[in-house]
Enzyme design. Sequence first.
Site, PDB file in Angstrom:
ATOM      1  N   LYS A 440       0.953  -1.140   0.093  1.00 15.91           N
ATOM      2  CA  LYS A 440       0.030  -0.007  -0.040  1.00 15.91           C
ATOM      3  C   LYS A 440       0.883   1.289   0.059  1.00 15.91           C
ATOM      4  CE  LYS A 440      -3.811  -2.251   2.103  1.00 15.91           C
ATOM      5  NZ  LYS A 440      -3.410  -3.309   3.145  1.00 15.91           N
ATOM      6  N   TRP A 445      -2.665   0.593  -4.270  1.00 15.05           N
ATOM      7  CA  TRP A 445      -2.343  -0.618  -3.956  1.00 15.05           C
ATOM      8  C   TRP A 445      -1.390  -1.131  -5.113  1.00 15.05           C
ATOM      9  CZ3 TRP A 445      -6.935  -4.423  -2.468  1.00 15.05           C
ATOM     10  CH2 TRP A 445      -7.431  -3.980  -1.169  1.00 15.05           C
TER      11      TRP A 445
END
Length: 542
Positions: A440, A445
């Site tokens: 992250k 992501w």
Amino acid sequence: MRGLMQDHPLLVSSLIRHAARHHAHARITSVDAEGRVTRTSWPGIEHDAKRLAQALLRRGVRPGVRIATLAWNTAPHLALYYGVSGMGAVLHTVNPRLFPEQIAYILKDAEDTHLFVDPSVLPVLDGVKDQLPPGLRAVVLMGEAAAVPELPVEVLSMDALLAAEDGDVEWPALDEAAASSLCYTSGTTGMPKGVLYSHRSTLLHAMMAVSPDVFGFSARDVAMPVVPMFHVNAWGIPYAAAITGTSLVLPGPRLDPASLHGLFEAEGVTFSAGVPTIWTMLLQWLRAAPARRFTNPPRLVVGGTALPMPVTEGFRREYGVPIVHAWGMTEISPIGSTNSRQAGNADWDEARMLDYSRKQGRPQFGVDFRVRDDAGQEIAHDGVAFGELEVRGPWTARAYFNRATDPAFTDDGWFRTGDVVTVDALGAIEIVDRAKDVIKSGGEWISSITLENLALAHPDVQLAAAIPVRHPKWDERPLLLVVRKPGTDPSAQSILAVLEGHVAKWWMPDRVEFVDSLPLTATGKLWKAELKRLYRDYTLPA
Ligand code: ADP
């Protein structure tokens, strides 16, 4: 109005009964830890299974009682599959490669009363002998053992137990919803949790598994499960093979490439299944000498972790071996999806299909998929948007053994897989990552699996792992850990160059570190939790 069809329960015993009656000519070949080959048949397995059921009954084992195994893929283990479940007891297969604490934990959690042990696994037992569960009544040796450790329970011999029985019994009529086997998730992500399969779920899963786009079994096939019988019932192969009367080659613990290739050739294996590590090693071994080929190329089903495209390509182009990429989980018995061709890509050329083979494919009948984003909305099927995969169906778990609740099960009846996936227009999923392993960076992501797969395309990279490390500005940034192929010395630059252009700039790993090895879990997967622990204090410059 009710249908007027006969009501027969779906029982594990009906599989062996069928195979023994109608497929007496199929071969069951078994290799033990010393490499000795023994041969039996479906009727031979049923005879042993019935004698085992008689012996267990004589020892007071009743329906629902748990019987554990610490064993490899062998014929005696197959007899246990059918004998234990067939009599109504629950077969609990334990992975001998787990840590002693984990083995002790799951034997205790399952409350096993008998533990069947392959002689070659006795050293493992030595490590847990002081932590055996109080209800354990006996350890049963599956064959001859030179040295048995001092144990606080009775030690019996499986051969002797069988020799005392005649096998002259009928299988009992059980409730198809009754438990038949128990398997613990291998604990890639925490303490193992038990998944309790039923006769019904096992049979329905096996009936799906034999179908053409999954195992595609026929009575002429010779199937060699390399995936262990302690890992989600060897993906259901021991049950599926009985449906079609397929011959089985049970390779025991020797899974090195030379031994496996020897069995492929000597036994005429037409089908095999296992995790990518096994096939990657076999491919490297094949390439090491031009004479190493397959007389009749088998078909392979591969899953458990993402299958690197170069492996699929190498087998297909150099050895004529087709690979079907499958996805599954202990909680799903395990098969969820396979990526075999379908009407929507039937006319794609080989290069395009090879590229597509990295995807885990479409759900099989009996497996319902739902993919939702962070906000709980179902994602677009555009191959780009991603969310967590949820599954439901008649061979998906609805709870864990001995646990009243678990956040993995939603209130509306779905199982949350923890896998983050995209879905494309053909309905195929591609695993982007495990929810726990995504990196992250600045709230966005990054898929660790994508980075690893790209790195594996470098000719000198043997193994790669992308993990998050702390970053003062972006929270987490990707660190790429690389194991070089023996005798090579690639530069970090050359590895990053392979990734460039295939991922967004901000996905590029901040560092490449070379390591001698990477920790693997007991099921041969990259052990990300351990890596993250090892690199907890690794900080990147701002
Ligand atoms: P564990 O959870 O202990 O690793 P399982 O064997 O049940 O044990 O692992 C299931 C997980 O393995 C899936 O949730 C998924 O993350 C991973 N997996 C299985 N098959 C594939 C595949 N073909 N590609 C990528 N990941 C896979």
